[in-house]
Structures are given as C-alpha cells and as structure tokens.
Scaffold this motif. Structure first.
Motif, PDB file in Angstrom:
ATOM      1  N   GLY A 138      51.422  42.067  70.919  1.00 38.98           N
ATOM      2  CA  GLY A 138      49.918  42.237  69.571  1.00 38.98           C
ATOM      3  C   GLY A 138      49.477  41.585  68.410  1.00 38.98           C
ATOM      4  N   LYS A 147      48.498  43.100  59.679  1.00 33.84           N
ATOM      5  CA  LYS A 147      47.933  44.025  60.467  1.00 33.84           C
ATOM      6  C   LYS A 147      47.169  43.858  61.756  1.00 33.84           C
ATOM      7  N   ASN A 148      47.239  43.983  62.606  1.00 37.75           N
ATOM      8  CA  ASN A 148      46.937  43.373  63.299  1.00 37.75           C
ATOM      9  C   ASN A 148      45.298  44.025  64.008  1.00 37.75           C
ATOM     10  N   GLU A 149      44.641  43.435  65.251  1.00 41.00           N
ATOM     11  CA  GLU A 149      43.021  44.498  65.336  1.00 41.00           C
ATOM     12  C   GLU A 149      43.625  46.178  65.648  1.00 41.00           C
ATOM     13  N   GLU A 150      44.301  46.335  66.283  1.00 42.01           N
ATOM     14  CA  GLU A 150      44.920  47.699  66.518  1.00 42.01           C
ATOM     15  C   GLU A 150      44.850  48.670  65.202  1.00 42.01           C
ATOM     16  N   GLY A 151      44.870  47.713  64.155  1.00 40.65           N
ATOM     17  CA  GLY A 151      45.606  48.592  62.649  1.00 40.65           C
ATOM     18  C   GLY A 151      46.924  48.449  62.551  1.00 40.65           C
ATOM     19  N   LYS A 152      47.844  48.176  63.787  1.00 39.69           N
ATOM     20  CA  LYS A 152      49.351  48.639  63.335  1.00 39.69           C
ATOM     21  C   LYS A 152      49.549  47.541  62.329  1.00 39.69           C
ATOM     22  N   GLU A 153      50.692  47.633  61.878  1.00 35.37           N
ATOM     23  CA  GLU A 153      51.216  46.308  61.028  1.00 35.37           C
ATOM     24  C   GLU A 153      52.997  45.954  60.736  1.00 35.37           C
ATOM     25  N   SER A 175      45.626  40.376  57.671  1.00 27.31           N
ATOM     26  CA  SER A 175      45.260  40.448  59.181  1.00 27.31           C
ATOM     27  C   SER A 175      45.978  39.509  59.677  1.00 27.31           C
ATOM     28  N   ASP A 176      46.033  39.838  61.171  1.00 33.96           N
ATOM     29  CA  ASP A 176      47.511  38.890  61.799  1.00 33.96           C
ATOM     30  C   ASP A 176      45.999  37.506  62.166  1.00 33.96           C
TER      31      ASP A 176
END
Length: 126
Positions: free
Chosen positions: A8, A46-52, A81-82
């Motif tokens: 991800g 942070k990826n698109e899903e909001g996970k860090e 962001s990613d």
C-alpha cells in the motif's frame, strides 16, 4: 531488504531501492556519503488510505535505511504523502516547492531536509 517494503506504500519500493544502493557502497563510499549529509531523516509517509508508515534514512552513523522511528533521535522529521514522496524521488517535484505549497512538512533541522533531494538521487545513480 524486504523489511522496507510495505503493502500500500509506493514509497516503500523507492526506499527499498535506496537501501539496496547503500548496501552496495564500499566502506569508503559510505563514509563519504555520511560525511556529506551528516544527518538522520525520519520519513512519516501517509498513503491514500490514510495509514502512516515510518522509515528512517541514517546518514549520520550507519549509512542505511530501515523501517520504523529513528534511533537515535532524527535530526529532521519529514511528513508527506506517499504520492508526494514518489514525485520527489522521481524528480518531478522540487522539495522546496513541496514545502512552500504545504505538501511536505518538517520538524527539526529544515536545512538538512534540503539534502533529501540529493540522497534520493543516489538510488538513480546505482
């Protein structure tokens, strides 16, 4: 180096390549890079899903990339962001421009953050 890769996160592939490039350095090349940069970068991505995801680029003591918070303390923490990290690594986005537009935030030594562009270019050269 697969411990750097996280599902991800496009950034993790870039960091894995960077870690591999550092791993191929001779001791002399590693010392030269450490002398040139002299800092520890903690990347909070942070990826698109909001996970860090958190990765550290240590170019102060060991000359390596690892997953997780900096040990010892980071000289600069870079929050982005990613997608922004991928653009920076590809040379499609300038670090200063990303900072000025709020796409990249820093905590700590902001002047060291300006050296990240050069560090990311290492993987391209390898």
């Amino acid at each position: 180096m697969s411990d750097l890769k996280v599902a991800g996160f496009k950034s993790s592939e870039i960091l894995e390549t960077l870690g591999g490039a550092f791993g191929k350095y001779t001791e002399t090349e590693k010392k030269a890079q450490i002398k040139k940069v002299n800092g520890i970068f903690e990347l909070r991505i942070k990826n698109e899903e909001g996970k860090e995801g958190v990765w550290t680029i240590d170019l102060k003591k060991e000359g390596k990339v690892y997953q997780g918070p900096a040990k010892p303390k980071a000289d600069v923490t870079i929050i982005l962001s990613d997608d922004t990290f991928s653009q920076l690594a590809a040379g499609k986005l300038d670090g200063q421009k990303a900072f000025m537009t709020g796409k990249l935030k820093t905590k700590g030594n902001i002047m060291l953050a300006t050296k990240l562009d050069g560090v990311l270019k290492v993987r391209v050269e390898s």
